[in-house]
Design a protein around this motif. Structure first.
Motif, short mmCIF file in Angstrom:
data_model
loop_
_atom_site.label_atom_id
_atom_site.label_comp_id
_atom_site.label_asym_id
_atom_site.label_seq_id
_atom_site.Cartn_x
_atom_site.Cartn_y
_atom_site.Cartn_z
N MET A 1 -8.87 -3.18 -41.34
CA MET A 1 -8.43 -4.34 -42.09
C MET A 1 -7.08 -4.03 -42.74
SD MET A 1 -11.18 -6.24 -44.42
CE MET A 1 -12.11 -7.54 -43.78
N THR A 2 -6.19 -4.97 -42.64
CA THR A 2 -4.89 -4.78 -43.27
C THR A 2 -4.97 -5.18 -44.74
OG1 THR A 2 -4.17 -7.01 -42.68
CG2 THR A 2 -3.73 -5.27 -41.07
N THR A 3 -3.94 -4.80 -45.46
CA THR A 3 -3.93 -5.13 -46.90
C THR A 3 -3.82 -6.63 -47.12
OG1 THR A 3 -1.54 -4.75 -46.96
CG2 THR A 3 -2.97 -2.90 -47.59
N SER A 4 -3.13 -7.34 -46.22
CA SER A 4 -3.02 -8.79 -46.41
C SER A 4 -4.38 -9.46 -46.22
CB SER A 4 -1.99 -9.38 -45.45
OG SER A 4 -2.39 -9.17 -44.11
N SER A 5 -5.19 -8.94 -45.29
CA SER A 5 -6.54 -9.49 -45.09
C SER A 5 -7.39 -9.25 -46.32
CB SER A 5 -7.21 -8.86 -43.88
OG SER A 5 -6.47 -9.13 -42.72
N VAL A 6 -7.28 -8.06 -46.89
CA VAL A 6 -8.05 -7.73 -48.09
C VAL A 6 -7.63 -8.62 -49.24
CG1 VAL A 6 -8.52 -5.91 -49.78
CG2 VAL A 6 -8.47 -5.36 -47.35
N LEU A 7 -6.32 -8.87 -49.38
CA LEU A 7 -5.84 -9.75 -50.44
C LEU A 7 -6.34 -11.18 -50.26
CD1 LEU A 7 -2.16 -8.49 -50.86
CD2 LEU A 7 -4.09 -8.14 -52.42
#
Length: 149
Positions: A1-7
């Motif tokens: 998971m990328t950081t943008s997905s987590v955000l």
């Protein structure tokens, strides 16, 4: 998971965050993915339970796919839905399609013997129709020249 997905997931899970189209422009996309997830899970549920009543299963599935995210938007996030163009029912058709697809796959897999039986009946009917057509054309050819006046 990328950081943008987590955000995005963190934004979508903030209770009472009151998002609007400027603070959370990705909300329609998140809502579509939520509806796809609900549709997939409901389709698996219908398939595992071997549900045979198509209209009831589809109607209940449509209601769950359409209205659970609306409850999440209004009750949990308290989103300003009017600031978005089409947030209320975005992704409903996609969620319904994935639900039906998964349900059909499970149903077909659970009824393999009936499918083979239907396939045999259809192939026998086609063979019979072709045989009748050949017999009819052969009979017409042999009787065509025997007309006497």
């Amino acid at each position: 998971m990328t950081t943008s997905s987590v955000l995005l997931i963190q934004k979508a899970m903030q209770f009472g965050s009151k998002p609007d189209s400027t603070s959370f422009p990705e909300l329609p996309t998140v809502t579509t993915w939520l509806r796809l997830l609900i549709g997939a899970l409901y389709g698996v549920s219908l398939g595992i339970r071997n549900e045979n009543s198509g209209l009831v299963g589809m109607t209940l599935g449509l209601n769950v796919i359409a209205f659970v995210p609306i409850l999440w938007l209004n009750g949990y996030l308290q989103a300003n839905i009017d600031s978005y163009k089409n947030l209320r029912f975005v992704g409903v058709v996609n969620g319904l399609a994935i639900m039906l697809l998964i349900w059909i796959v499970f149903f077909t897999n659970n009824h393999e013997q009936e499918e083979k039986s239907l396939q045999k009946i259809i192939s026998d009917a086609i063979f019979s129709a072709e045989t009748d057509k050949l017999e009819t054309s052969t009979t017409e050819e042999t009787t065509a020249g025997t007309d006497e006046f």
